[in-house]
Design a protein around this motif. Structure first.
Motif, short mmCIF file in Angstrom:
data_model
loop_
_atom_site.label_atom_id
_atom_site.label_comp_id
_atom_site.label_asym_id
_atom_site.label_seq_id
_atom_site.Cartn_x
_atom_site.Cartn_y
_atom_site.Cartn_z
N THR A 146 34.77 36.55 45.18
CA THR A 146 34.26 37.83 45.70
C THR A 146 35.38 38.64 46.37
O THR A 146 35.39 39.87 46.30
N ASP A 217 25.35 38.90 50.50
CA ASP A 217 26.27 37.78 50.27
C ASP A 217 27.36 37.72 51.33
O ASP A 217 27.85 36.64 51.69
N SER A 304 22.98 37.62 40.31
CA SER A 304 22.52 37.52 41.69
C SER A 304 20.99 37.50 41.75
O SER A 304 20.41 37.06 42.75
N ARG A 307 19.85 33.78 41.97
CA ARG A 307 20.38 32.89 43.00
C ARG A 307 19.32 32.32 43.94
O ARG A 307 19.51 31.22 44.48
N GLU A 314 22.60 29.04 42.90
CA GLU A 314 23.47 29.35 44.05
C GLU A 314 24.74 28.50 44.00
O GLU A 314 25.85 29.01 44.20
#
Length: 407
Positions: A146, A217, A304, A307, A314
């Motif tokens: 990320t 997140d 996402s 998740r 996840e």
């Protein structure tokens, strides 16, 4: 108190870094190959009047994103979780629709990336798509992907805006006419279709949630962060809007000067006309940057939505994203860009928006979701108007899609 991924208090500098990441994730997710081509085509069709659709879309988009980002951030939940709390099972439906739309658009993004590398290095489009696939998979296989994603998208976003702005200046478009038409177009009604299309392309489908999910997140949640989240959502739309305006004016300069956009590659025309071979290579850079950033944004946001459904998603999130990109690439290489799939995905994206926004507006009044947070009444009104508008527009668009399908 806002904490980072390690559970430590988050400094103002660190929070701003994450907010910039969310801004550019949302903005660059919208600025893909379809964004470039779409802006070119609408400029050629509607000339200076298209300025009104751009300005109106920016206003609508800000209202949509303020609603969605605020509720997601305050609740600390992703879109599918909020939807399931509003109507049990709705989150699964929305997740399925968004993943389908994201998958279809990702095929087109990889095609755009391949075309960009074809312009720059004379590689075949398929080989270029494979190179971009491998590169993005490597990014998502890194543990802290990320952080890398945030930096890359900011670089790509700045490069695209600067290069497009430079080309716009070389084309010397009719600025005054565009400014007048942005408020007083020749015909408001004929601009309904382009307005709906670019709203759906900027805040429809997965793009609606890209920035909001990135904030969740990063741990930027709760009422204390509402002012920062609100500003970030507006900056994201403005970033996309600046790119749209620069492109529009560049295309307007071309068509106003009597040139015709290349039907096979309309987005490249102002770069080539304004700067010759150098401009064409600049277009290759812009297209490649747009395509890569969209591939990253689509894959990250689409997955996402899985998740929260099972711990496996996840735990192995990066690998599921890599698989999503790989499957998209295999479809593109073996089948190409299935036009009807892309058209259907576009229609789905436009129709998802009123469902998603209605869900968010209902969620904004549920204490079980947002606690004692009070969502501004004016945002609810703006959201409700947008819902009604997009429902009506989606019906019109659906009729056009059906007609196109059978012709």
């Amino acid at each position: 108190m806002t904490t980072n991924g390690l559970g430590h208090p988050m400094s103002s500098k660190e929070r701003n870094k994450f907010l910039r990441g969310a801004i550019f994730l949302m903005a660059t997710s919208a600025i893909g190959p379809a964004f470039l081509t779409q802006t070119a085509q609408f400029t050629q069709d509607y000339m200076a009047s298209f300025a009104f659709a751009i300005v109106a879309s920016i206003v609508i988009d800000i209202g949509v994103q303020l609603n969605i980002w605020r509720v997601i951030s305050v609740s600390g939940k992703r879109g599918q979780e909020i939807s399931n709390m509003v109507v049990p099972g709705l989150g699964y439906l929305i997740a399925g629709l968004i993943i389908f739309g994201g998958f279809a658009f990702n095929i087109g993004n990889l095609g755009g990336a391949g075309l960009g590398l074809n312009v720059l290095f004379d590689l075949s489009i398929e080989v270029g798509a494979i190179i971009i696939t491998v590169a993005t998979i490597i990014i998502f296989s890194i543990k802290n992907y990320t952080r890398i994603m945030d930096v890359l998208l900011q670089i790509f976003g700045v490069v695209m805006i600067l290069m497009t702005g430079y080309v716009m200046l070389t084309m010397d478009p009719p600025y005054q006419e565009a400014l007048v038409q942005s408020v007083l177009p020749d015909d408001y009604l004929i601009l309904l279709l382009p307005l709906v299309t670019i709203v759906g392309g900027t805040v429809g489908g997965y793009i609606s949630f890209a920035g909001g999910h990135r904030l969740v997140d990063a741990g930027i949640t709760g009422q204390a962060n509402v002012p920062f989240v609100s500003r970030a959502s507006i900056y994201g739309i403005i970033t996309t809007g600046v790119m749209r305006v620069f492109l529009f004016l560049a295309f307007l300069g071309v068509v106003s000067a009597g040139f015709t956009l290349d039907p096979d590659n309309p987005a490249a025309t102002p770069f080539l006309v304004g700067l010759g071979d150098l401009g064409y290579y600049m277009f290759g850079i812009v297209l490649t940057a747009a395509a890569i950033s969209s591939v990253i944004g689509v894959a990250y946001t689409s997955i996402s939505f899985l998740r929260s459904f099972h711990p496996m998603f996840e735990k192995y999130n990066g690998w599921f994203i890599a698989g999503f990109i790989t499957i998209s690439a295999l479809v593109f290489i073996t089948i190409g860009e299935p036009v009807m799939l892309l058209i259907l995905a576009g229609a789905v994206n436009g129709m998802i928006l009123p469902i998603v926004l209605t869900t968010i507006l209902v969620a904004s009044r549920k204490k079980s979701i947002v606690g004692d947070y009070r969502h501004p009444a004016w945002l609810i009104v703006v959201g409700a108007i947008t819902v009604l508008f997009t429902i009506g527009a989606s019906i019109v668009a659906f009729e056009d899609i059906v007609a196109l399908w059978f012709n």
